[in-house]
Design an enzyme around this catalytic site. Structure first.
Site, PDB file in Angstrom:
ATOM      1  N   GLY A 205     -23.315   4.757  -0.151  1.00 42.58           N
ATOM      2  CA  GLY A 205     -24.061   5.779  -0.582  1.00 42.58           C
ATOM      3  C   GLY A 205     -24.535   6.004  -1.868  1.00 42.58           C
ATOM      4  O   GLY A 205     -23.706   5.565  -2.934  1.00 42.58           O
TER       5      GLY A 205
ATOM      6  N   TYR B 203       0.934  -1.302  -0.113  1.00 48.15           N
ATOM      7  CA  TYR B 203      -0.016   0.138   0.036  1.00 48.15           C
ATOM      8  C   TYR B 203       0.850   1.214   0.073  1.00 48.15           C
ATOM      9  O   TYR B 203       1.599   1.347   0.950  1.00 48.15           O
ATOM     10  CB  TYR B 203      -0.946   0.231   0.986  1.00 48.15           C
ATOM     11  CG  TYR B 203      -1.772  -1.048   1.237  1.00 48.15           C
ATOM     12  CD1 TYR B 203      -2.056  -1.930   0.311  1.00 48.15           C
ATOM     13  CD2 TYR B 203      -2.459  -1.374   2.594  1.00 48.15           C
ATOM     14  CE1 TYR B 203      -3.064  -2.850   0.427  1.00 48.15           C
ATOM     15  CE2 TYR B 203      -3.376  -2.549   2.660  1.00 48.15           C
ATOM     16  CZ  TYR B 203      -3.647  -3.164   1.533  1.00 48.15           C
ATOM     17  OH  TYR B 203      -4.434  -4.389   1.822  1.00 48.15           O
TER      18      TYR B 203
END
Length: 350
Positions: free
Chosen positions: A222, A66
């Site tokens: 969402g 990462y």
């Protein structure tokens, strides 16, 4: 958010049967250094990790790839401002990089040790609580990789061993060398391939499950993601967020949104509650760069579902109706031949 919600602390649970205790909800740190969107500043990244800890989240997940490397450095800086003995730190080795859109995987003993020692230095810690093999190198017998990890446990450099995106055969063989504490796999309402073989195997062997991307890479986070995904987001190239597939998948989102209203919560909270309640030793690690999303994720622990509720939610997302593969378009053709045989139904290593 109501005052009683602000005071709510994430409960703790046993992850696997080897003794590791973690917060029931973890925090995936990958996005803090930029994956789906732009990275946050170091100050913002440290702040959100500290805020997560203040809410009872003690299980933090990172990896050497990462950033690359930068994520572990950021997490390490945050840890210096927190009580180390109360943190369960997970990191990973095994992805050596990418070449022509192929995931390059390594698992030889020398590489394992080199990666572990480098991660300890970047994180600024004396030990890693949970050390995962990020992807399995099929050119190296899993027994050889595990032997080296076992030595690192004996030396106190790591405390528990995990695997990520591993096949049932690999899990059994690895567990025979040294107990596996946790398996990290993609698992969400629209990624359920592990339920047929992997989940029963983990229950049999006493291995905890750590679902990554538990919100479907943000799909259930969402309506903004569903309706107005920024063109700069890496998700714009993800098959399930791309073109006609996205239009088809909006139907799935609408069903979950309707059920969320029924349970008086957000779609994200419903999706997280569904996976949180798959078992006591199932610990998802949603990540976010926003405090309001973190608060919403923590709130999912207060959503209580019956077995009938969970079945209704599952039925709202029929796997055969999901449009698109679970991994990125430009990695489908090449990546999984470098990694372990995926669980039944998967096309590559994720």
């Amino acid at each position: 958010m109501a005052q009683d919600e602000e005071q709510f602390l994430v409960p703790r649970t046993k992850l696997g049967s080897q003794g590791l205790e973690v917060s029931k909800l973890g925090f995936g740190c990958m996005g803090l250094t930029g994956v789906y969107n732009s990275p946050v500043s170091e100050e913002e990244g440290v702040s959100i990790i500290k805020d997560a800890f203040s809410k009872g989240i003690t299980f933090f997940d990172t990896a050497d790839i990462y950033g690359p490397l930068a994520n572990e450095v950021l997490v390490g800086k945050a840890l210096k401002q927190l009580p180390r003995e109360k943190i369960q730190l997970a990191t990973k080795f095994g992805i050596a990089g990418f070449d022509m859109n192929r995931t390059m995987v390594k698992g030889d003993p020398e590489y394992v040790r080199t990666c572990c020692e480098a991660s300890l230095q970047r994180l600024g810690v004396d030990y890693i609580d949970l050390y995962y093999q990020h992807r399995v190198d099929t050119s190296v017998p899993i027994e050889e990789t595990m032997d080296e990890l076992k030595k690192l446990v004996q030396e106190g450099k790591i405390r528990y061993i995990g695997l990520s995106e591993a096949s049932p055969d690999t899990i059994r063989r690895a567990h025979a060398v040294h107990p596996i504490t946790a398996l990290q796999m993609e698992w969400s309402l629209w990624t359920r391939e592990i339920e047929e073989e992997i989940v029963p195997l983990c229950k049999e062997l006493g291995i905890g499950i750590v679902p990554y991307s538990p919100l479907g890479r943000g799909f259930f986070g969402g309506r903004a993601v569903v309706e107005s995904l920024p063109a700069t987001s890496s998700l714009a190239t993800h098959p399930r967020f791309h073109g006609e597939n996205l239009n088809k998948n909006k139907t799935i989102y609408n069903r979950i949104e309707a059920l969320a209203k029924k349970h008086q919560c957000s779609p994200a909270q419903l999706a997280l509650a569904w996976i949180l309640q798959q078992g006591d030793d199932v610990v998802p690690i949603p990540g976010t760069t926003k405090i309001k999303n973190l608060d919403e994720n923590v709130g999912s622990l207060r959503v209580k579902l019956t077995e009938e509720d969970r079945e209704e939610i599952s039925d709202a997302v029929p796997i055969e109706e999901i449009a698109g593969e679970r991994t990125y378009i430009n990695m489908l053709q090449n990546s999984w031949r470098f990694a372990d045989t995926p669980p039944k139904g998967c096309r590559d290593s994720g």
